[in-house]
Design an enzyme around this catalytic site. Structure first.
Site, mmCIF file in Angstrom:
data_model
loop_
_atom_site.group_PDB
_atom_site.id
_atom_site.type_symbol
_atom_site.label_atom_id
_atom_site.label_comp_id
_atom_site.label_asym_id
_atom_site.label_seq_id
_atom_site.Cartn_x
_atom_site.Cartn_y
_atom_site.Cartn_z
ATOM 1 C CB SER A 8 49.970 17.551 18.996
ATOM 2 O OG SER A 8 50.870 17.421 20.104
ATOM 3 C CG ASN A 9 49.715 16.602 24.638
ATOM 4 O OD1 ASN A 9 49.965 15.456 24.996
ATOM 5 N ND2 ASN A 9 50.794 17.317 24.529
ATOM 6 C CG HIS B 253 56.985 19.656 32.247
ATOM 7 N ND1 HIS B 253 56.797 21.036 31.989
ATOM 8 C CD2 HIS B 253 58.250 19.472 32.545
ATOM 9 C CE1 HIS B 253 58.241 21.473 31.779
ATOM 10 N NE2 HIS B 253 59.058 20.511 32.352
ATOM 11 C CB THR C 80 50.791 21.556 43.542
ATOM 12 O OG1 THR C 80 52.134 21.186 43.093
ATOM 13 C CG2 THR C 80 50.013 20.295 44.126
ATOM 14 C CD GLU D 20 57.948 23.977 43.945
ATOM 15 O OE1 GLU D 20 59.112 23.654 43.674
ATOM 16 O OE2 GLU D 20 57.327 23.439 45.220
ATOM 17 C CG LEU D 21 56.299 26.380 36.459
ATOM 18 C CD1 LEU D 21 55.086 26.688 35.841
ATOM 19 C CD2 LEU D 21 57.577 27.202 36.151
ATOM 20 C CG ASP D 22 56.436 22.809 34.885
ATOM 21 O OD1 ASP D 22 55.219 22.736 34.414
ATOM 22 O OD2 ASP D 22 57.235 23.460 34.447
HETATM 23 C C1 GAR Z 1 53.719 19.668 24.931
HETATM 24 O O1 GAR Z 1 54.959 19.160 24.730
HETATM 25 C C2 GAR Z 1 53.583 19.772 26.330
HETATM 26 O O2 GAR Z 1 54.142 18.688 27.101
HETATM 27 C C3 GAR Z 1 54.335 21.178 26.786
HETATM 28 O O3 GAR Z 1 53.853 21.938 25.724
HETATM 29 C C4 GAR Z 1 53.616 21.024 24.333
HETATM 30 C C5 GAR Z 1 52.132 21.355 23.789
HETATM 31 O O4 GAR Z 1 52.122 20.867 22.588
HETATM 32 N N1 GAR Z 1 53.806 21.782 27.911
HETATM 33 C C6 GAR Z 1 54.647 22.463 28.857
HETATM 34 O O5 GAR Z 1 55.545 22.547 28.589
HETATM 35 C C7 GAR Z 1 53.948 22.672 30.172
HETATM 36 N N2 GAR Z 1 54.869 22.983 31.110
HETATM 37 P P1 GAR Z 1 50.748 20.717 21.980
HETATM 38 O O6 GAR Z 1 50.038 22.026 21.780
HETATM 39 O O7 GAR Z 1 51.025 19.976 20.716
HETATM 40 O O8 GAR Z 1 49.853 19.545 22.783
#
Ligand code: GAR
EC number: 2.1.2.2
Length: 221
Positions: free
Chosen positions: A14-15, A111, A143, A145-147
């Site tokens: 969706s993003n 995130h 970077t 480090e995660l998130d």
């Molecule tokens: C989104 O909510 C994004 O923020 C999250 O995965 C989802 C993907 O949705 N990302 C993380 O959690 C990364 N740490 P999408 O496939 O519909 O864009």
């Protein structure tokens, strides 16, 4: 000159769709998504890309013996497209420090939390468990480090008494679809960049004053 984006996904897409819409509408100007790469062959987001005529590639992490091998293959594929920016759009693999360093300042992530709160998985359930009043989404440079990379932009949404993880996730996702295209437009137009480990804005940001109070206090006593 046209900016080139490579998007990495693992799921729904969706993003990806919101970024694609922004490229098509001109909100992100002179920019082409040159490839969408997924680490999962079954990611529904691949269909979003195919529908839009964007080249796709699957690099399945399960096919590689180590994280290093997977990241090396991913890097080869990404670099073959000569991207200006690598965009993690729901890419759910941890990346090695060597891989991340190669793209420092050229790779961004979204995130679903107000970082540094709730890095990692299950952010919405954890936010509800903690009883926070505000939750949201963060776009940041990646970077090792995660998130935890330098924050470019955040959007906050209220947590309502009636929320469950799904309703809260839906409210946050709407915010994600607003801020990710905005952040990408800012980076690609040169307004925003990573400099000496910090996010630097080349044009002064308009001042914003005031306090936003959570809607719970507006409820009748
Ligand atoms: C989104 O909510 C994004 O923020 C999250 O995965 C989802 C993907 O949705 N990302 C993380 O959690 C990364 N740490 P999408 O496939 O519909 O864009």
């Amino acid at each position: 000159m046209t900016n080139r984006l490579v998007l990495l996904i693992s799921g729904r897409g969706s993003n990806l769709q919101s970024i694609l819409n922004a490229c098509q509408s001109g909100q992100i100007s002179s920019t082409e998504i040159v490839c969408v790469i997924s680490n999962r062959a079954e990611a529904p987001g691949l269909a979003v890309a195919i529908q839009a005529g964007i080249p796709t590639q699957v690099i399945a992490h399960r096919d590689y013996a180590s994280r290093e091998d997977f990241d090396a293959a991913l890097r080869r594929s990404i670099d073959a497209h000569h991207p200006d920016l690598v965009v993690l759009a729901g890419f759910m693999r941890q990346l090695t420090a060597a891989f991340v360093s190669h793209y420092l300042g050229r790779m961004v992530n979204i995130h679903p939390s107000l970082l540094p709160a709730f890095p990692g998985l299950h952010t919405h359930a954890r936010a509800l468990e903690k009883g926070v009043c505000w939750h949201g989404a963060t776009v940041h440079f990646v970077t090792p480090e995660l998130d935890a990379g330098p924050i470019i932009v955040q959007a906050a949404v209220p947590v309502l008494a009636t929320d469950d993880p799904a309703s809260l996730a839906a409210r946050v996702l709407e915010a994600e679809h607003q801020i990710y295209p905005q952040a990408l437009a800012a980076i690609l137009s040169g307004r925003c960049r990573l400099e000496a480990g910090r996010v630097h804005w080349s044009t002064p940001l308009p001042g914003a004053e005031g306090t936003v109070v959570h809607p719970v206090l507006a409820a009748p006593a």
